[in-house]
Design an enzyme around this catalytic site. Structure first.
Site: not given
Length: 433
Positions: A258, A262, A287, A300, A302, A304, A317
């Site tokens: 990824y 990009k 984000n 993260v 979605s 939580f 993490y």
């Protein structure tokens, strides 16, 4: 006596002069139209027609193209506070754009902005579907191209039946021929769960897919916008990150498909711009959260929200001190449209400079959904960036853009959407059983 010879033949006839008409007078080309208008009072009827047309345009209702109605977001608002609903509507209805200059005036139909023909790759995904909503509301014709690996038809289903909307199931790795004015290239899985699932396909989408879309832009003369990512900065050694920072990326890590994909897409975009004269724009997206995110995509926010709604522990993490910046999806869409319509190539950072640690984000989710939600720590993932915060001074200066929706205002809209999808699915499963 000499004889005199006398010719007795027919007498020769005199040759008449050839007729040549008189040359036209130079002023006749001016006099004839004037005579035509003056004859039978034609000029009077001309002025009467002009007066009638002016009266009709004056009586037409004022154009309302500048005030776009984003009612789709109203369904995500919590119903506790009427004041917050009014403030929220103001955020989405008072966006500047084409036609905003005409919010109070009267413009004849022929002078209104002509809708563009726009293709959005990945348009059935999280960000793409919100972008499609804005473009359709603006009056453009939109073609969505998606292979539905992470996109969902439900995200664009409300446009079915609209003559200005088309949906094509297609993978951008394969060439596509269309006649369009603009190309928003969003197609690529963006969450770690999805792009690690098939890393070779991910980098093919970033490289071959971008090549195909740039080739299309070159053939038809369309303007091309690439949605790149903050992942091009890798695990940054500069904080906050400016567009001039070249990054600190692991080229052989598990996220490289990824990150490096990009970076290569940006290279291709600039090469087509310099070598082939293609009009291009580059956005580096940080984000983003909001309604229509994939529920279990590993990102993260979605994670939580879904875990808190399901009464599961919030998974953090590492030590939870990693930082991220979170922008609401409507702010991102506004930035993308301003970049496309502007005159600057970029790249531009599009993100919210408000910085949160993972533990701070977990506490905001607890406050919004369930104060009793537990936090569970797990080992950190490989190549996870420690800090991520955009420097958006360039976007502020050149695009006049900055995010408007704070995390504590945007998160409840996302929670309501997730609650409907999670528990709505459960109710359907129970009824079918």
């Amino acid at each position: 006596m000499a004889s005199e010879l006398i010719y007795r033949g027919p007498e020769s006839q005199p040759v008449p002069d050839v007729y040549t008409p008189k040359p036209d007078k130079p002023w006749l080309s001016v006099i004839r139209p004037v005579r035509y208008l003056l004859r039978e009072q034609r000029i009077v009827f001309l002025f009467v027609g002009i007066a009638i047309a002016s009266l009709i345009f004056a009586l037409l209702p004022s154009s309302r193209s500048g005030s776009l109605n984003y009612a789709i977001y109203d369904s995500y608002l919590p119903s506790e506070s009427t004041q917050s609903q009014v403030a929220h509507r103001m955020i989405y209805q008072n966006r500047p754009g084409f036609g905003s200059f005409n919010s109070g005036g009267k413009i004849p139909l022929g002078l209104q902005r002509k809708g563009l023909r726009i293709v959005v790759t990945g348009g059935a995904g999280f960000v793409g579907s919100h972008l499609v909503d804005r473009l359709i509301a603006r009056g453009d014709s939109v073609i969505v191209v998606d292979n539905f690996f992470t996109g969902r038809k439900e995200n664009v289903m409300h446009h079915f039946g609209n003559p200005r909307f088309e949906l094509i199931r297609h993978d951008v790795v394969e060439p596509l021929l269309l006649e369009v004015d603009q190309i928003y290239h969003l197609a690529c899985p963006a969450s770690p769960v999805h792009y690690k699932h098939n890393p070779v396909k991910t980098i093919k989408t970033n490289v071959v897919g971008t090549l195909n879309m740039l080739g299309l832009a070159k053939r038809v003369g369309a303007r091309f916008l690439l949605t790149s990512t903050s992942e091009v900065y890798g695990d940054p050694l500069e904080h906050p990150q400016k567009e001039t920072y070249w990054g600190n990326v692991n080229p052989i890590g598990v996220r490289s498909c990824y990150d490096e994909g990009k970076r290569t897409a940006e290279t291709l975009t600039m090469d087509y711009h310099r070598g082939a004269g293609v009009e291009v724009r580059i956005a580096r997206i940080f984000n983003t959260y909001g309604p229509r995110m994939c529920i279990d995509d590993g990102r993260v926010v979605s994670n939580f929200v879904a875990q808190a709604l399901r009464k599961e522990p919030l998974t953090v993490y590492g030590d939870g001190k990693q930082t991220r910046s979170f922008q609401f999806v409507s702010d991102l869409v506004e930035g993308l449209m301003r970049l496309m319509e502007g005159e600057h190539v970029g790249p531009f950072n599009l993100g919210n400079p408000g910085e949160f640690t993972m533990l701070e984000l977990a506490k905001v989710v607890q406050e919004t959904i369930d104060p009793n939600a537990q936090i569970e720590f797990r080992p950190n993932t490989e190549d996870d960036p420690h800090k991520r915060k955009p420097d958006i001074s360039r976007a502020k200066e050149l695009l006049g853009w900055e995010p408007k929706v704070a995390l504590r205002k945007g998160l409840p809209m996302m929670v309501q959407d997730f609650r409907q999808r999670i528990f709505g699915d459960h109710k359907e499963d129970a009824s079918s059983a």
